[in-house]
Design a protein around this motif. Structure first.
Motif, PDB file in Angstrom:
ATOM      1  N   GLU A  20       0.833  -1.210   0.000  1.00  0.00           N
ATOM      2  CA  GLU A  20       0.000   0.000   0.000  1.00  0.00           C
ATOM      3  C   GLU A  20       0.866   1.258   0.000  1.00  0.00           C
ATOM      4  O   GLU A  20       0.612   2.208  -0.751  1.00  0.00           O
ATOM      5  N   LEU A  55       2.628   1.634  -3.353  1.00  0.00           N
ATOM      6  CA  LEU A  55       1.696   2.118  -4.382  1.00  0.00           C
ATOM      7  C   LEU A  55       1.586   3.643  -4.342  1.00  0.00           C
ATOM      8  O   LEU A  55       1.532   4.296  -5.384  1.00  0.00           O
ATOM      9  N   THR A  87       4.467   5.426  -6.054  1.00  0.00           N
ATOM     10  CA  THR A  87       4.486   5.459  -7.526  1.00  0.00           C
ATOM     11  C   THR A  87       3.937   6.773  -8.078  1.00  0.00           C
ATOM     12  O   THR A  87       4.053   7.025  -9.282  1.00  0.00           O
ATOM     13  N   CYS A 110       6.313   1.252 -11.033  1.00  0.00           N
ATOM     14  CA  CYS A 110       4.911   0.851 -11.154  1.00  0.00           C
ATOM     15  C   CYS A 110       4.759  -0.630 -11.493  1.00  0.00           C
ATOM     16  O   CYS A 110       3.927  -1.325 -10.911  1.00  0.00           O
ATOM     17  N   TYR A 111       5.545  -1.092 -12.462  1.00  0.00           N
ATOM     18  CA  TYR A 111       5.398  -2.486 -12.879  1.00  0.00           C
ATOM     19  C   TYR A 111       5.659  -3.425 -11.713  1.00  0.00           C
ATOM     20  O   TYR A 111       4.853  -4.328 -11.425  1.00  0.00           O
ATOM     21  N   VAL A 136       5.657  -2.902  -8.442  1.00  0.00           N
ATOM     22  CA  VAL A 136       4.683  -2.784  -7.358  1.00  0.00           C
ATOM     23  C   VAL A 136       3.336  -3.378  -7.763  1.00  0.00           C
ATOM     24  O   VAL A 136       2.709  -4.121  -6.990  1.00  0.00           O
ATOM     25  N   ASN A 137       2.879  -3.055  -8.960  1.00  0.00           N
ATOM     26  CA  ASN A 137       1.594  -3.587  -9.410  1.00  0.00           C
ATOM     27  C   ASN A 137       1.635  -5.107  -9.563  1.00  0.00           C
ATOM     28  O   ASN A 137       0.636  -5.784  -9.330  1.00  0.00           O
ATOM     29  N   ARG A 138       2.796  -5.607  -9.968  1.00  0.00           N
ATOM     30  CA  ARG A 138       2.941  -7.064 -10.083  1.00  0.00           C
ATOM     31  C   ARG A 138       2.775  -7.717  -8.720  1.00  0.00           C
ATOM     32  O   ARG A 138       2.079  -8.728  -8.573  1.00  0.00           O
ATOM     33  N   SER A 160       1.254  -6.460  -6.128  1.00  0.00           N
ATOM     34  CA  SER A 160      -0.068  -6.205  -5.557  1.00  0.00           C
ATOM     35  C   SER A 160      -1.080  -7.271  -5.961  1.00  0.00           C
ATOM     36  O   SER A 160      -2.164  -7.356  -5.367  1.00  0.00           O
ATOM     37  N   GLN A 161      -0.735  -8.099  -6.943  1.00  0.00           N
ATOM     38  CA  GLN A 161      -1.630  -9.176  -7.364  1.00  0.00           C
ATOM     39  C   GLN A 161      -1.690 -10.310  -6.342  1.00  0.00           C
ATOM     40  O   GLN A 161      -2.564 -11.173  -6.421  1.00  0.00           O
ATOM     41  N   SER A 202       5.674   0.348 -21.706  1.00  0.00           N
ATOM     42  CA  SER A 202       5.097  -0.663 -20.826  1.00  0.00           C
ATOM     43  C   SER A 202       6.111  -1.772 -20.645  1.00  0.00           C
ATOM     44  O   SER A 202       6.756  -2.183 -21.600  1.00  0.00           O
ATOM     45  N   TRP A 207       5.215  -9.556 -19.123  1.00  0.00           N
ATOM     46  CA  TRP A 207       3.994 -10.194 -18.633  1.00  0.00           C
ATOM     47  C   TRP A 207       3.738 -11.523 -19.346  1.00  0.00           C
ATOM     48  O   TRP A 207       3.054 -12.400 -18.824  1.00  0.00           O
TER      49      TRP A 207
END
Length: 298
Positions: A74, A77, A80, A87-88, A90-92, A94-95, A137, A141
């Motif tokens: 959190e 995030l 970012t 971002c990549y 952290v977002n990865r 967060s899954q 991007s 992935w």
């Protein structure tokens, strides 16, 4: 209504402005996060995530304290907001909030080591520049063992793409997309090798009289590009053998190296990167190669 004056600090955002533009960062927030997690004295990392890391929902042992992991993600995030290049990663991570595991926590702690390297890094909005949006991007992935998705869609300068490929005479005889992709990766390899040599010359030249900050940033870039040379060699071999997912991951790490190098010079106001053009070329060539791989995988 009371005039509070020029905005300097708001919601953990630090704002500084001068004639050249406006800088946003979260230095205090980043240092507080490192202190809170006990990572203020950790060894810095040059990348937010290991280049060849393939992480899934079943890796490692389940965490006993999932609340700490969720709180850490959190906070990352929110970081970012001024550090889009994490971002990549952290977002990865967060899954995996529903059922985090030890491998996910280790990857999150790697991001803290990367933040330790440049806690004051942020965004700079110049006052005198044309409006031009550039984006990319992360393209690994497709190697995700959980979803097998590929979100490769870099924002490429297609004029550069055409000019670069046309400059290599072997591209004129390419019979298919697979051959064109190999040529693109080899061009990227030559460009990275050239940039590495150029950076060494800048550091060794006695005529340059480099600023200590610029010299340190160049040394970081030299380390990044020196690591990228064998990585690209492996990527070419993977590509030739049809191991597109592995080549994808390695090329993504090279693309990240170019942006990390360029961002390093932005830590100090008024510093102009002597590698901007070369970093952009590496970024574009890596993005071209990744796009071709994505087309071959469809």
């Amino acid at each position: 209504m009371k005039d509070l004056g020029t905005l300097r600090y708001f919601l953990e955002l630090e704002i500084a402005r001068n004639d050249t533009g406006i800088t946003l960062c979260q230095r205090k927030y980043a240092l507080d996060l490192l202190t809170e997690t006990g990572y203020l004295g950790c060894k810095p990392s040059s990348t937010p995530m290991e280049p060849n890391l393939k992480i899934s929902k079943d890796d490692g042992e389940p965490l006993c304290d999932i609340t700490s992991y969720r709180r850490l993600i959190e906070k990352l995030l929110y970081l970012t907001v001024t550090r889009p290049y994490i971002c990549y990663s952290v977002n990865r991570l967060s899954q995996f909030l529903a059922a985090p595991r030890t491998s996910h926590l280790q990857a999150a702690l790697r991001i803290l080591q990367y933040i330790k390297r440049t806690p004051g890094q942020g965004l700079f909005f110049p006052s005198s520049s044309t409006i031009q949006i550039k984006a990319f991007s992360d393209a690994d992935w497709g190697t995700c063992p959980d979803t097998r998705r590929s979100l490769t869609d870099p924002n490429i300068n297609y004029e550069f793409c055409v000019a670069s490929l046309e400059s290599d005479s072997s591209s004129h005889s390419a019979k298919n997309l697979q051959q064109l992709g190999q040529i693109a990766i080899e061009l990227d390899q030559r460009n990275v090798t050239s940039t590495t040599s150029y950076t060494k010359r800048l550091l060794k030249s006695k005529k340059n009289n480099l600023d200590p900050f610029v010299k340190a940033a160049l040394q970081d870039c030299l380390e990044l590009y020196s690591d990228a040379i064998p990585t690209l060699k492996e990527a070419i071999e993977d590509y030739r053998n049809g191991h597109y997912d592995d080549a994808n991951v390695k090329l993504s790490s090279v693309l990240d190296a170019s942006t990390t190098c360029e961002d390093g010079f932005k830590e100090k106001k008024g510093v102009v990167s002597p590698l901007t053009g070369r970093n952009d070329d590496v970024f574009q060539l890596s993005a071209i190669s990744l796009s071709i791989i994505n087309m071959l995988k469809k």
